[in-house]
Write an enzyme that holds these catalytic residues in place. Structure first.
Site, PDB file in Angstrom:
ATOM      1  N   HIS A  19      73.346  68.585  97.800  1.00  0.00           N
ATOM      2  CA  HIS A  19      72.510  68.502  98.995  1.00  0.00           C
ATOM      3  C   HIS A  19      73.308  67.927 100.159  1.00  0.00           C
ATOM      4  CE1 HIS A  19      68.431  69.473  97.582  1.00  0.00           C
ATOM      5  NE2 HIS A  19      68.992  69.241  96.430  1.00  0.00           N
ATOM      6  N   TYR A  51      61.593  62.410 102.772  1.00  0.00           N
ATOM      7  CA  TYR A  51      61.113  61.027 102.773  1.00  0.00           C
ATOM      8  C   TYR A  51      60.053  60.946 103.863  1.00  0.00           C
ATOM      9  CZ  TYR A  51      65.082  59.578  99.868  1.00  0.00           C
ATOM     10  OH  TYR A  51      65.982  59.425  98.836  1.00  0.00           O
ATOM     11  N   PRO A  93      63.835  51.990  94.474  1.00  0.00           N
ATOM     12  CA  PRO A  93      64.477  53.309  94.389  1.00  0.00           C
ATOM     13  C   PRO A  93      64.580  54.071  95.714  1.00  0.00           C
ATOM     14  CG  PRO A  93      62.314  53.339  93.342  1.00  0.00           C
ATOM     15  CD  PRO A  93      62.575  51.931  93.720  1.00  0.00           C
ATOM     16  N   LYS A 150      69.923  54.113  94.819  1.00  0.00           N
ATOM     17  CA  LYS A 150      71.196  53.420  94.578  1.00  0.00           C
ATOM     18  C   LYS A 150      71.403  52.897  93.160  1.00  0.00           C
ATOM     19  CE  LYS A 150      73.140  54.013  98.324  1.00  0.00           C
ATOM     20  NZ  LYS A 150      73.649  55.318  98.087  1.00  0.00           N
ATOM     21  N   TYR A 171      73.680  56.216 102.364  1.00  0.00           N
ATOM     22  CA  TYR A 171      72.994  57.075 101.393  1.00  0.00           C
ATOM     23  C   TYR A 171      73.996  57.839 100.529  1.00  0.00           C
ATOM     24  CZ  TYR A 171      69.165  60.090  99.754  1.00  0.00           C
ATOM     25  OH  TYR A 171      68.232  60.750  98.992  1.00  0.00           O
TER      26      TYR A 171
END
Ligand code: RFL
Ligand code: PHB
Length: 395
Positions: free
Chosen positions: A80, A207, A298, A302, A389
Site C-alpha cells: 500500500h 481511518y 493499534p 506499530k 507510519y
C-alpha cells in the site's frame, strides 16, 4: 514411590512465548548458529489463528525477506502506498510513496506466525506448545533457568545462558524482572474488531474520525475485510450483534457516492486501548522484547513492527555476546530499544488522540478537526505522519 525431579536440558537461549517476537528471535539466532528452546502456553492452532495485526512497515518486510521468510509474504502480501484520512464528511488521501518514497504491506500476523512456525519446525527447532507453569529463575546468575511442564505433564528445567521474555503483556517474564519505572495510559475506549467475508470496499486503509467514534477499514485479502469500531471501554461483545456493527460502520464511513459492502462476520473481538512502557527492558540475564516490554494502541499499527525491531536488535546483541564474547550491544539493548519505543509510543498516542472522540468534549473535537485539517493540507504535517507510519522515522 520414588519422586523423580524435572528433566534437565541445556540451551544457549531460553525463549518464553511463540508469538512473532519469540519465533522470529529463535529464527534469527538459528541463522547465527545459536541454539534456543521456545516454550508457548497455547496450542499451535491457537497461535496460528489469533487475529491481530495486519500492517507491516517497509523495514519489517525487508527484514523478513532477508532472513528467508519472504516467499508467501511476496505472493500474498498487498503493498500500500498510502492511507485515507476521513473527517467532517471528507476523505483525503495521503500518498506515502510521494511523501517518503516508502510503502507499507498488508500481511496478517496469523500468516507471519504460520510462516515462522513452519520455518522453525523445518529447521529442527525445539518448540513446545501447550506448556503450563512456565517460570524463570536465577536470572541474576550466569545460568538462568527456564522451567515448564510439557503437554504430557512432564516437568522440565532448561539451563540457559540467557532468557528472552517474549511472552506478551500478560506474560510472566516482566513480573520476574520488575521494572524500575513504568509509564502507562489507559484510554476510555476499546476497539471492536471484525473479520468479514466481503471484498474490501476500498483500495487503501480508511481511518475515519466521526463524532460517534473512530472507525477503521482495513484489508486482509481481495475477499476478506478487517474493520474496527471505537466503542466505550465498558462495552461487552454481546452488546454488538452483527447488524449493530454494520449499522455503526455504515454511519461512520458514510460518504456520498461511496458504498460500504457488507458480508458475513466470521470473527469478532474487543481490544482495550492502552499505552505502556517499562524500563529497563532487561534484568540480569533476562531480556524482554515485544509486547512483554511495551504496548501501544493499534491506531498507529506499530506493535508488531516494534516487536520485530526489538528482536532483530536482540539477536545481533546476543550473537555478539554469546558468539564472540562481546557484551557491548547486549548492554546497550535496553536503552537503544527505548528510544525507538518512545517514538512509536508518541505516534500511536497522537494518532489515537486525533481520531478517537470523547462524548461531550466539544473543545477536544474542535482541536481534532483542526489537526486533521492541517495533516491533510500541510505537506510538512502529512510527511510527519507518513514517516512515522511507514517506519522511515524509526530510530
Ligand atoms: P504476543 O503476540 O502477545 O505473543 C506472546 C506469546 O507468549 C505466550 N505466553 C506464554 N508462553 C509461555 N508461558 C507463559 N507464561 C506465557 N504467557 C504468554 C502467548 O500465548 C503468546 O503466544 O507478543 P509479541 O510476540 O511481542 O507480538 C506483539 C504483537 O502480537 C502485537 O504487538 C500486535 O498484534 C499489535 N497490533 C498491531 N501491530 C502492528 O504492528 N500492526 C498492526 O496493524 C497491528 N494491529 C495489533 C493490531 C494488536 C491488536 N490486538 C488484538 C491487541 C490490531 C489489534 C486489534
Ligand atoms: C489491521 O489490519 O489489523 C490494522 C491495520 C492498521 C491499524 C491497525 C490494525 O492501524
Amino acid at each position: 514411590m520414588a519422586l523423580s525431579g524435572p528433566v534437565s536440558h541445556r540451551t544457549r537461549v531460553g525463549i518464553v512465548g511463540a508469538g512473532p517476537a519469540g519465533l522470529l528471535l529463535s529464527h534469527l539466532l538459528a541463522r547465527a548458529g545459536i541454539e534456543s528452546v521456545v516454550v508457548e502456553n497455547h496450542s499451535r492452532e491457537y497461535c496460528e489463528k489469533r487475529q491481530r495485526a495486519g500492517l507491516l512497515e517497509h523495514g519489517t518486510v525487508e527484514l523478513l525477506r532477508e532472513v528467508g521468510l519472504g516467499a508467501r509474504l511476496e505472493a500474498e502480501g498487498i503493498e500500500h502506498g498510502g492511507i485515507y484520512l476521513q473527517f467532517a464528511g471528507e476523505r483525503h488521501h495521503l500518498d506515502f510513496r510521494e511523501l517518503t518514497d516508502s510503502t507499507v504491506t498488508i500481511y496478517a500476523q496469523t500468516e507471519i506466525v504460520k510462516d515462522l512456525i513452519a520455518a522453525r519446525l523445518a529447521g529442527g527447532q525445539h518448540l513446545e506448545f501447550s506448556v503450563t507453569d512456565t517460570a524463570v529463575t536465577d536470572i541474576d546468575t550466569d545460568r538462568p533457568l527456564l522451567h515448564y511442564t510439557d503437554s504430557g505433564g512432564v516437568r522440565h528445567e532448561v539451563t540457559c545462558d540467557v532468557i528472552a521474555g517474549c511472552d506478551g503483556f500478560h506474560g510472566i517474564c516482566s513480573v520476574a524482572a520488575p521494572a524500575e519505572q513504568v509509564w502507562e495510559r489507559v484510554y476510555p475506549f476499546s476497539w471492536l474488531g471484525v473479520l468479514a467475508d466481503v471484498a474490501p470496499s476500498t483500495d487503501e486503509l480508511i481511518y475515519a474520525h466521526h463524532v460517534d467514534g473512530f472507525a477503521l477499514h482495513s484489508i486482509r485479502s481481495p475477499e476478506v475485510s478487517r474493520l474496527y469500531l471505537q466503542v466505550p471501554a465498558t462495552d461487552e461483545i454481546s452488546q454488538w450483534p452483527d447488524d449493530r456493527v454494520w449499522a455503526a460502520l455504515q454511519h461512520r464511513f458514510a460518504l456520498p457516492g461511496w458504498t460500504l459492502q457488507e458480508g458475513p462476520i466470521r470473527e469478532k473481538s474487543l481490544t482495550p486501548l492502552r499505552s505502556y512502557v517499562r524500563s529497563p527492558m532487561r534484568r540480569g540475564r533476562l531480556f524482554l522484547a515485544g509486547d512483554a516490554a511495551h504496548i501501544v494502541p493499534p491506531t498507529g499499527a506499530k506493535g508488531l513492527n516494534l516487536a520485530v525491531r526489538d528482536v532483530a536488535r536482540l539477536a545481533t546483541a546476543l550473537t555478539e555476546w554469546l558468539g564472540q564474547g562481546d557484551p557491548r550491544l547486549a548492554d546497550a539493548y535496553a536503552d537503544d530499544s527505548l528510544r525507538r519505543v518512545w517514538r512509536a509510543t508518541h505516534f500511536s498516542w497522537w494518532m489515537t488522540s486525533m481520531l478517537h472522540t470523547v462524548p461531550g468534549d466539544d473543545f477536544n473535537l474542535a482541536l481534532q478537526l483542526s489537526q486533521l485539517r492541517q495533516t491533510t493540507t500541510s505537506r510538512a504535517a502529512a510527511t510527519t505522519l507518513a514517516e512515522n507510519y511507514t517506519g522511515v522515522a524509526a530510530a
